[in-house]
Design a protein around this motif. Structure first.
Motif, mmCIF file in Angstrom:
data_model
loop_
_atom_site.group_PDB
_atom_site.id
_atom_site.type_symbol
_atom_site.label_atom_id
_atom_site.label_comp_id
_atom_site.label_asym_id
_atom_site.label_seq_id
_atom_site.Cartn_x
_atom_site.Cartn_y
_atom_site.Cartn_z
ATOM 1 N N VAL A 1 1.488 -1.002 0.662
ATOM 2 C CA VAL A 1 0.150 -0.350 -0.137
ATOM 3 C C VAL A 1 0.476 1.011 0.152
ATOM 4 O O VAL A 1 0.776 2.187 -0.893
ATOM 5 N N HIS A 5 1.231 4.574 -2.865
ATOM 6 C CA HIS A 5 0.486 5.480 -2.548
ATOM 7 C C HIS A 5 1.427 6.476 -2.432
ATOM 8 O O HIS A 5 1.334 7.098 -1.190
ATOM 9 N N THR A 8 0.986 9.998 -1.935
ATOM 10 C CA THR A 8 0.406 10.723 -1.222
ATOM 11 C C THR A 8 1.171 10.961 0.071
ATOM 12 O O THR A 8 1.224 12.126 0.951
ATOM 13 N N TYR A 58 -5.352 4.234 3.116
ATOM 14 C CA TYR A 58 -5.266 2.787 2.195
ATOM 15 C C TYR A 58 -5.942 1.484 2.552
ATOM 16 O O TYR A 58 -5.097 0.915 2.115
ATOM 17 N N GLY A 59 -6.549 1.662 4.196
ATOM 18 C CA GLY A 59 -6.914 0.761 4.669
ATOM 19 C C GLY A 59 -5.917 0.231 5.750
ATOM 20 O O GLY A 59 -5.593 -0.446 6.244
#
Length: 67
Positions: A1, A5, A8, A58-59
């Motif tokens: 993840v 990302h 970000t 994102y989780g």
């Protein structure tokens, strides 16, 4: 993840370059990790929370730490 990302992550780090950072912390659970996002001021924290805009990254669970 985190790899997916990176834009970000860079956006978070640019809130206050050198005084805001993102680390993966696997010390709390052997097979899982969370993100540790550290910052220098309350204003930094508010900007980071606005970027993430949720309870997870994102989780992935994250923690915010004032350093």
């Amino acid at each position: 993840v985190v790899a997916a990302h990176q834009q970000t992550i860079r956006q978070i780090e640019q809130v206050n370059p050198g005084l805001v950072g993102v680390e993966i912390d696997a010390s709390t659970c052997p097979r899982k990790a969370d993100l540790l996002i550290w910052y220098a001021s309350h204003q930094n924290r508010l900007a980071i929370e606005e970027i993430i805009a949720g309870d997870t990254f994102y989780g992935i669970p994250y923690r915010l730490q004032n350093r």
